[in-house]
Design an enzyme around this catalytic site. Structure first.
Site, mmCIF file in Angstrom:
data_model
loop_
_atom_site.group_PDB
_atom_site.id
_atom_site.type_symbol
_atom_site.label_atom_id
_atom_site.label_comp_id
_atom_site.label_asym_id
_atom_site.label_seq_id
_atom_site.Cartn_x
_atom_site.Cartn_y
_atom_site.Cartn_z
ATOM 1 C CG ASN A 153 0.028 11.348 8.275
ATOM 2 O OD1 ASN A 153 -1.197 11.344 8.191
ATOM 3 N ND2 ASN A 153 0.791 11.769 7.292
ATOM 4 N N GLY A 209 -11.834 1.171 10.788
ATOM 5 C CA GLY A 209 -12.241 1.236 9.382
ATOM 6 C C GLY A 209 -13.379 0.275 9.055
ATOM 7 C CD GLU A 251 -5.724 14.721 -1.109
ATOM 8 O OE1 GLU A 251 -4.534 14.473 -1.390
ATOM 9 O OE2 GLU A 251 -6.397 15.556 -1.733
ATOM 10 C CB CYS A 285 1.095 11.264 2.061
ATOM 11 S SG CYS A 285 0.573 12.969 2.324
ATOM 12 C CD GLU A 464 -8.053 16.863 1.752
ATOM 13 O OE1 GLU A 464 -6.947 16.803 2.297
ATOM 14 O OE2 GLU A 464 -9.074 16.317 2.230
HETATM 15 P P1 NAD Z 1 -5.209 3.558 6.546
HETATM 16 O O1 NAD Z 1 -5.626 3.490 5.128
HETATM 17 O O2 NAD Z 1 -4.860 2.311 7.251
HETATM 18 O O3 NAD Z 1 -6.365 4.230 7.423
HETATM 19 C C1 NAD Z 1 -6.871 5.512 7.138
HETATM 20 C C2 NAD Z 1 -8.280 5.627 7.672
HETATM 21 O O4 NAD Z 1 -9.136 4.772 6.923
HETATM 22 C C3 NAD Z 1 -8.430 5.210 9.127
HETATM 23 O O5 NAD Z 1 -9.354 6.083 9.749
HETATM 24 C C4 NAD Z 1 -8.993 3.802 9.018
HETATM 25 O O6 NAD Z 1 -9.739 3.419 10.139
HETATM 26 C C5 NAD Z 1 -9.877 3.934 7.793
HETATM 27 N N1 NAD Z 1 -10.147 2.707 7.054
HETATM 28 C C6 NAD Z 1 -9.344 1.643 6.854
HETATM 29 N N2 NAD Z 1 -9.951 0.724 6.088
HETATM 30 C C7 NAD Z 1 -11.174 1.217 5.772
HETATM 31 C C8 NAD Z 1 -12.280 0.732 4.999
HETATM 32 N N3 NAD Z 1 -12.248 -0.454 4.402
HETATM 33 N N4 NAD Z 1 -13.373 1.519 4.878
HETATM 34 C C9 NAD Z 1 -13.425 2.731 5.473
HETATM 35 N N5 NAD Z 1 -12.421 3.230 6.229
HETATM 36 C C10 NAD Z 1 -11.299 2.489 6.378
HETATM 37 O O7 NAD Z 1 -4.013 4.610 6.604
HETATM 38 P P2 NAD Z 1 -3.149 5.070 7.856
HETATM 39 O O8 NAD Z 1 -2.204 3.975 8.220
HETATM 40 O O9 NAD Z 1 -4.046 5.620 8.907
HETATM 41 O O10 NAD Z 1 -2.348 6.306 7.249
HETATM 42 C C11 NAD Z 1 -1.189 6.175 6.491
HETATM 43 C C12 NAD Z 1 -1.502 6.343 5.019
HETATM 44 O O11 NAD Z 1 -2.183 7.585 4.792
HETATM 45 C C13 NAD Z 1 -0.272 6.401 4.161
HETATM 46 O O12 NAD Z 1 -0.425 5.576 3.041
HETATM 47 C C14 NAD Z 1 -0.199 7.855 3.735
HETATM 48 O O13 NAD Z 1 0.455 8.087 2.530
HETATM 49 C C15 NAD Z 1 -1.616 8.231 3.660
HETATM 50 N N6 NAD Z 1 -1.762 9.694 3.775
HETATM 51 C C16 NAD Z 1 -2.042 10.418 2.642
HETATM 52 C C17 NAD Z 1 -2.144 11.799 2.698
HETATM 53 C C18 NAD Z 1 -2.456 12.612 1.480
HETATM 54 O O14 NAD Z 1 -2.877 13.754 1.639
HETATM 55 N N7 NAD Z 1 -2.288 12.105 0.274
HETATM 56 C C19 NAD Z 1 -1.973 12.452 3.918
HETATM 57 C C20 NAD Z 1 -1.695 11.687 5.047
HETATM 58 C C21 NAD Z 1 -1.592 10.301 4.964
#
Ligand code: NAD
Length: 483
Positions: A153, A209, A251, A285, A464
């Site tokens: 995002n 991932g 996060e 998020c 962070e």
């Molecule tokens: P996601 O969890 O699907 O993927 C995030 C990252 O993790 C990607 O690079 C993905 O390839 C990797 N990944 C997925 N499964 C993995 C595994 N088993 N092992 C290692 N890496 C893995 O999330 P998304 O759809 O890319 O992003 C949306 C989510 O991110 C939402 O839930 C949002 O709230 C969260 N987010 C949180 C923050 C924060 O600062 N708290 C900021 C931005 C987004």
């Protein structure tokens, strides 16, 4: 902004200061969220590429650590300047990859990364890594090789906030950017090269991932994982990292409330909530996705919210007149629509928007647009009150007294952010002190980029930004000296 239709195909990973062919031949398409057309691609690498990148980061570690804070800061500042030089190019890519409108793609999406490097440089320059405690000496040292795994995002910011503070503290890094929006990570690698960052200090490996993220988390030489993404993936990463007892900073998701107290200036409070929610088209998020309002003012809030949401234009992110761009992917559009349908099915009152496609020009009909949507009379058991939607969808919940407002605000497994609005600062602060969340806006207060960013409960672990973010990347050693 640069050519808005140019295609960018990334073919190699950035490892040890060089562009290196991946060990696999597969690539993943990247889609323009405004049209649904392919706008580029990136490698889908494998465990062999992770192995090479971790080796490069391990080799670079001792020299980088021994350089010391002030000398590292000079590299960080050089990176900040190179990022600035590519601002327009990166903003154009993010507008198309993620759907961020011009205000966000040229604003926080691309300016925060520059600030991260400048602020991390300031801290590295002046931080006291050693201080006495009685007869002992307390020494803070880098942790080692850090794995940085990020969501789509804020594709550039999430990579840079991790990389900047990790290397400022003396660590080396392997980045795995999101496969949904990987293109600015490739431009970031060019930035590192142009800034003359020593080889191996930051490496970038593209892929999914399971194929790249998980081998990176499991790698025995990776001493800490800094992750931004869903709570589901964060849990899995925690499990894998626990096998080698490595540190994780997470996060994760959010379902943040805005509590409007009975004496609040209603217009201001509702406007604040809607404007916040719509930033980055709701793909945040920490957006205030639940508005918790006095029951006797519910009708007024509904009317205000519906008006503010339905007068926003929906259209291509490259046009500044359009205030709400598309979502990042077909999967995200389907997900948000299914949440809107579940709100209707479970009996929430639809006061604006809905699951149908918005009116769009012919060339945008393949894009991932949804209608900004407001539900009222949302009860805590409904799916739209509990789960993160990650789109322009607001749930309004009504309360009878302030006790109930606090209970509703805390009735979530998440605890990332919250907001309280009142006519009286002290009343707002009193409620803020009872909400379980890492960041709370009081009467419209905004973020300070040096303040800690992160959540309570299932929104994550660690913080962070600023000095708190910097210290996440340090180990602490007590040197016991003779009296
Ligand atoms: P996601 O969890 O699907 O993927 C995030 C990252 O993790 C990607 O690079 C993905 O390839 C990797 N990944 C997925 N499964 C993995 C595994 N088993 N092992 C290692 N890496 C893995 O999330 P998304 O759809 O890319 O992003 C949306 C989510 O991110 C939402 O839930 C949002 O709230 C969260 N987010 C949180 C923050 C924060 O600062 N708290 C900021 C931005 C987004």
């Amino acid at each position: 902004m640069n050519d808005t239709h140019a295609r960018l195909d990334v073919t190699r990973n950035y490892i040890g200061g060089e562009w290196v062919d991946p060990t696999t031949s597969a690539t993943g398409d990247v889609f323009d969220s405004n049209t649904g057309d392919v706008m580029g691609s990136a490698p889908l690498s494998g465990a062999g590429d992770v192995e090479r990148a971790v080796a490069a980061a391990t080799e670079a570690l001792a020299d980088w650590r021994d350089l010391g804070g002030p000398a590292r800061a000079e590299y960080l500042r050089a990176i900040a300047r190179e990022l600035e030089a590519r601002h327009d190019h990166m903003a154009g890519l993010i507008a198309r990859e993620v759907g961020a409108n011009v205000a966000i793609s040229t604003g926080s999406q691309t300016l925060t990364p520059v600030m991260s490097f400048d602020i991390a440089a300031d801290i590295a320059e002046t931080y006291r890594f050693t201080e006495p405690l009685g007869d002992n000496m307390i020494v803070r040292e880098p942790i080692g090789v850090i794995g940085a795994i990020t969501a789509w995002n804020f594709p550039l910011h999430l990579v840079t906030v991790k990389a900047a503070f990790a290397i400022a503290a003396g660590n080396t890094v392997v980045v795995k950017p999101s496969e949904v929006a990987p293109l600015t990570a490739a431009v970031f690698a060019e930035v590192l090269h142009a800034a003359g960052l020593p080889a191996g200090v930051i490496n970038v490996v593209f892929g999914t991932g399971p194929d790249v993220g998980e081998p990176l988390v499991a790698h025995p030489a990776v001493r800490m994982i800094s992750f931004t993404g869903s709570t589901r993936a964060g849990r899995r990463i925690g499990e894998v990292a626990a096998q080698k007892v490595a540190k994780v900073a997470l996060e994760l998701g959010g379902k943040s409330p805005l509590v409007i107290l009975p004496d609040a200036p209603l217009d201001d409070a509702v406007r604040f909530g809607i404007e916040d929610l719509l930033l980055n088209n709701g793909q945040r998020c920490d957006g205030y996705t639940r508005m918790i309002v006095p029951r006797d003012r519910l009708g007024e809030v509904e009317q205000l919210a519906a008006e503010l949401m339905s007068t926003r234009r929906v259209g291509p992110s490259s046009e500044s007149i359009n205030e709400i761009g598309p979502l990042a992917s077909q999967a995200q559009k389907d997900r948000v629509r299914s949440y809107i349908e579940s709100g209707i099915r479970e009996g929430a009152k639809l006061v604006a928007g809905g699951p149908e496609d918005p009116d769009l020009a012919e060339e945008n009909r393949g894009g991932y647009f949804v209608r900004p949507t407001v539900f009222s009379e949302v009860t805590p058991d409904m799916t739209i009150a509990r789960e993160e939607i990650f789109g322009p969808v607001l749930s309004i919940q009504a309360y009878d007294d302030v006790e109930e407002a606090v209970r509703l605000a805390n009735d979530t497994e998440y605890g990332l952010a919250a907001a309280v609005y009142s006519g009286d600062r002290d009343s707002a602060l009193a409620v803020a002190s009872r909400i379980e969340a890492g960041m709370i806006s009081v009467n419209g207060g905004g973020m300070d980029i040096r303040a800690p960013f992160g959540g309570y409960k299932q929104s994550g672990l660690g913080r962070e930004f600023g000095q708190y973010g910097f210290e996440e990347f340090l180990e602490v050693k007590a040197l016991r000296l003779p009296a």
